[in-house]
Motif scaffolding. Structure first.
Motif, PDB file in Angstrom:
ATOM      1  N   LEU A  63       0.613  -1.070  -0.001  1.00 36.81           N
ATOM      2  CA  LEU A  63       0.034   0.172  -0.171  1.00 36.81           C
ATOM      3  C   LEU A  63       0.470   1.353   0.258  1.00 36.81           C
ATOM      4  O   LEU A  63       1.834   1.371   0.771  1.00 36.81           O
ATOM      5  N   ARG A  64       0.694   2.206  -0.709  1.00 41.07           N
ATOM      6  CA  ARG A  64       1.614   3.624  -1.009  1.00 41.07           C
ATOM      7  C   ARG A  64       0.937   4.955  -0.565  1.00 41.07           C
ATOM      8  O   ARG A  64       0.273   4.757  -0.265  1.00 41.07           O
ATOM      9  N   PRO A  65       2.622   5.727  -0.640  1.00 38.19           N
ATOM     10  CA  PRO A  65       1.458   6.896  -0.010  1.00 38.19           C
ATOM     11  C   PRO A  65       0.952   7.655  -0.399  1.00 38.19           C
ATOM     12  O   PRO A  65       0.697   7.541  -1.990  1.00 38.19           O
ATOM     13  N   GLY A  66      -0.540   7.762   0.092  1.00 35.79           N
ATOM     14  CA  GLY A  66      -1.466   8.424  -0.817  1.00 35.79           C
ATOM     15  C   GLY A  66      -2.338   8.145  -1.412  1.00 35.79           C
ATOM     16  O   GLY A  66      -3.655   8.077  -1.832  1.00 35.79           O
ATOM     17  N   ARG A  75     -13.371   1.347  11.022  1.00 38.73           N
ATOM     18  CA  ARG A  75     -13.309   3.128  11.557  1.00 38.73           C
ATOM     19  C   ARG A  75     -12.270   3.020  12.459  1.00 38.73           C
ATOM     20  O   ARG A  75     -11.311   3.625  12.662  1.00 38.73           O
ATOM     21  N   GLU A  76     -12.125   1.682  13.374  1.00 40.43           N
ATOM     22  CA  GLU A  76     -11.070   1.327  15.266  1.00 40.43           C
ATOM     23  C   GLU A  76     -10.018   1.494  14.357  1.00 40.43           C
ATOM     24  O   GLU A  76      -9.166   2.039  15.275  1.00 40.43           O
ATOM     25  N   ALA A  77      -9.725   0.209  13.644  1.00 43.99           N
ATOM     26  CA  ALA A  77      -8.716   0.409  12.941  1.00 43.99           C
ATOM     27  C   ALA A  77      -7.699   1.060  12.298  1.00 43.99           C
ATOM     28  O   ALA A  77      -6.452   1.251  12.415  1.00 43.99           O
ATOM     29  N   LEU A  78      -8.617   1.851  11.650  1.00 43.03           N
ATOM     30  CA  LEU A  78      -7.719   3.072  10.957  1.00 43.03           C
ATOM     31  C   LEU A  78      -7.982   4.485  11.839  1.00 43.03           C
ATOM     32  O   LEU A  78      -6.112   5.101  11.072  1.00 43.03           O
ATOM     33  N   GLY A  79      -8.163   4.640  12.581  1.00 37.31           N
ATOM     34  CA  GLY A  79      -7.325   5.389  13.679  1.00 37.31           C
ATOM     35  C   GLY A  79      -6.817   5.102  14.695  1.00 37.31           C
ATOM     36  O   GLY A  79      -5.850   5.829  14.855  1.00 37.31           O
ATOM     37  N   GLN A  80      -6.277   3.485  15.297  1.00 40.55           N
ATOM     38  CA  GLN A  80      -5.161   3.433  15.535  1.00 40.55           C
ATOM     39  C   GLN A  80      -3.982   2.933  14.922  1.00 40.55           C
ATOM     40  O   GLN A  80      -2.664   3.519  15.131  1.00 40.55           O
ATOM     41  N   LEU A  81      -3.715   3.258  13.427  1.00 43.20           N
ATOM     42  CA  LEU A  81      -2.998   3.391  12.155  1.00 43.20           C
ATOM     43  C   LEU A  81      -2.897   4.498  11.960  1.00 43.20           C
ATOM     44  O   LEU A  81      -1.345   4.575  12.062  1.00 43.20           O
ATOM     45  N   SER A  82      -3.696   5.867  11.894  1.00 43.96           N
ATOM     46  CA  SER A  82      -3.532   6.934  12.162  1.00 43.96           C
ATOM     47  C   SER A  82      -2.435   7.883  13.335  1.00 43.96           C
ATOM     48  O   SER A  82      -1.985   8.310  13.428  1.00 43.96           O
ATOM     49  N   GLU A 124      -3.262   8.198   6.802  1.00 43.74           N
ATOM     50  CA  GLU A 124      -3.608   9.954   7.172  1.00 43.74           C
ATOM     51  C   GLU A 124      -4.702  10.123   7.048  1.00 43.74           C
ATOM     52  O   GLU A 124      -6.006   9.525   6.080  1.00 43.74           O
ATOM     53  N   ARG A 125      -6.224  10.542   8.487  1.00 41.53           N
ATOM     54  CA  ARG A 125      -7.071  10.840   7.948  1.00 41.53           C
ATOM     55  C   ARG A 125      -7.461  12.235   8.116  1.00 41.53           C
ATOM     56  O   ARG A 125      -7.299  13.159   8.703  1.00 41.53           O
ATOM     57  N   ARG A 126      -8.551  12.675   6.681  1.00 39.55           N
ATOM     58  CA  ARG A 126      -8.889  13.411   5.938  1.00 39.55           C
ATOM     59  C   ARG A 126     -10.660  13.829   6.842  1.00 39.55           C
ATOM     60  O   ARG A 126     -10.984  13.012   5.979  1.00 39.55           O
ATOM     61  N   PRO A 127     -11.082  15.274   6.533  1.00 36.69           N
ATOM     62  CA  PRO A 127     -12.686  15.361   7.044  1.00 36.69           C
ATOM     63  C   PRO A 127     -13.461  15.521   5.821  1.00 36.69           C
ATOM     64  O   PRO A 127     -12.375  15.659   4.877  1.00 36.69           O
ATOM     65  N   ASN A 128     -13.994  14.137   5.709  1.00 39.23           N
ATOM     66  CA  ASN A 128     -14.946  13.895   4.670  1.00 39.23           C
ATOM     67  C   ASN A 128     -14.972  13.741   3.580  1.00 39.23           C
ATOM     68  O   ASN A 128     -14.946  14.064   2.390  1.00 39.23           O
ATOM     69  N   ARG A 129     -13.534  12.869   3.428  1.00 34.82           N
ATOM     70  CA  ARG A 129     -12.085  13.170   2.415  1.00 34.82           C
ATOM     71  C   ARG A 129     -11.786  11.211   2.591  1.00 34.82           C
ATOM     72  O   ARG A 129     -11.285  10.769   1.860  1.00 34.82           O
ATOM     73  N   GLY A 130     -12.180  10.654   3.523  1.00 35.58           N
ATOM     74  CA  GLY A 130     -11.902   9.691   3.628  1.00 35.58           C
ATOM     75  C   GLY A 130     -10.212   9.046   4.544  1.00 35.58           C
ATOM     76  O   GLY A 130     -10.004  10.143   5.095  1.00 35.58           O
TER      77      GLY A 130
END
Length: 224
Positions: free
Chosen positions: A24-27, A47-54, A60-66
């Motif tokens: 999985l590449r940057p961006g 979502r919880e997993a992505l939160g931990q990875l963040s 990188e979690r972007r508001p309203n953009r995933g």
């Protein structure tokens, strides 16, 4: 289906490993719906997993953009490893001074048993042992605050510390570095134990730098 209770942890590990090894590449976008389908779970644990990875700096979690795969620079990774090296040095030093005779004995027994894993090239078994080995050092320091701080810092580096064992010869070198730590602790030599632990993490940092390189290519987990 991933077992209940371990779903989030397994997703964090799987996604984190794919980021670190370059699959999985940057961006690259991390779509919640696609991930939920892949892991056969609802979007809530995704979502919880992505939160931990963040929190680990991998996403990188972007508001309203995933969420997207974050850029992990070598400088940022080195700064975390530098902190980790000092924390582990403290734990090893305190372990040499404070471990009970039973804790020392178990540390030595488990360490010697891990030599067989190295001989067999059993990476997954050694990964598990490595995690337990360092956990013994953290507990052996008998300082709750330092233990918790070290565990928290280790969690941010977990995918990189696992990935190092994909590099040629790294299993054997890791065992040799552990041996210096164990020998010092068994002697009660806190200065030598601290130095050995610091050197060990510094070497891991250097080995892991390849996984933050901008031009890295995907690395298979079955590489010797």
């Amino acid at each position: 289906m991933i077992r209940s209770g371990t779903t989030v942890d397994q997703m964090v590990r799987a996604i984190g490993d794919r980021i670190v090894t370059g699959y999985l590449r940057p961006g690259e976008k991390l779509d919640e719906t696609s991930l939920a389908a892949r892991f056969d779970v609802s979007r809530t644990p995704v979502r919880e997993a992505l939160g931990q990875l963040s929190a680990m700096g991998l996403v990188e979690r972007r508001p309203n953009r995933g969420a997207i795969v974050a850029v992990v620079t070598q400088e940022h990774l080195a700064s975390i490893f530098e902190s980790m090296a000092e924390l582990e040095a403290i734990c090893a030093r305190f372990s040499a001074e404070r471990m009970t005779s039973n804790e020392r004995r178990r540390l030595e027994i488990e360490h010697q048993a891990s030599a067989r894993m190295v001989q067999l090239g059993a990476k997954e078994d050694y990964e598990y042992f490595n995690h337990e080995f360092h956990s013994r050092l953290y507990r052996g320091a008998h300082n709750t605050h330092i233990h918790d701080l070290t565990v928290m810092t280790r969690s941010r580096l977990a995918p990189f510390r696992r990935a190092q064992f994909m590099l040629p010869g790294r299993l054997a070198k890791s065992w040799q570095e552990h041996d210096l730590i164990v020998t010092a602790i068994m002697r009660g030599d806190s200065v030598a134990a601290g130095k050995a632990a610091r050197d060990h993490v510094s070497i891991v940092s250097e080995a892991s730098a390849v996984f933050a390189a901008d031009d890295r290519k995907p690395i298979r987990r079955d590489v010797a």
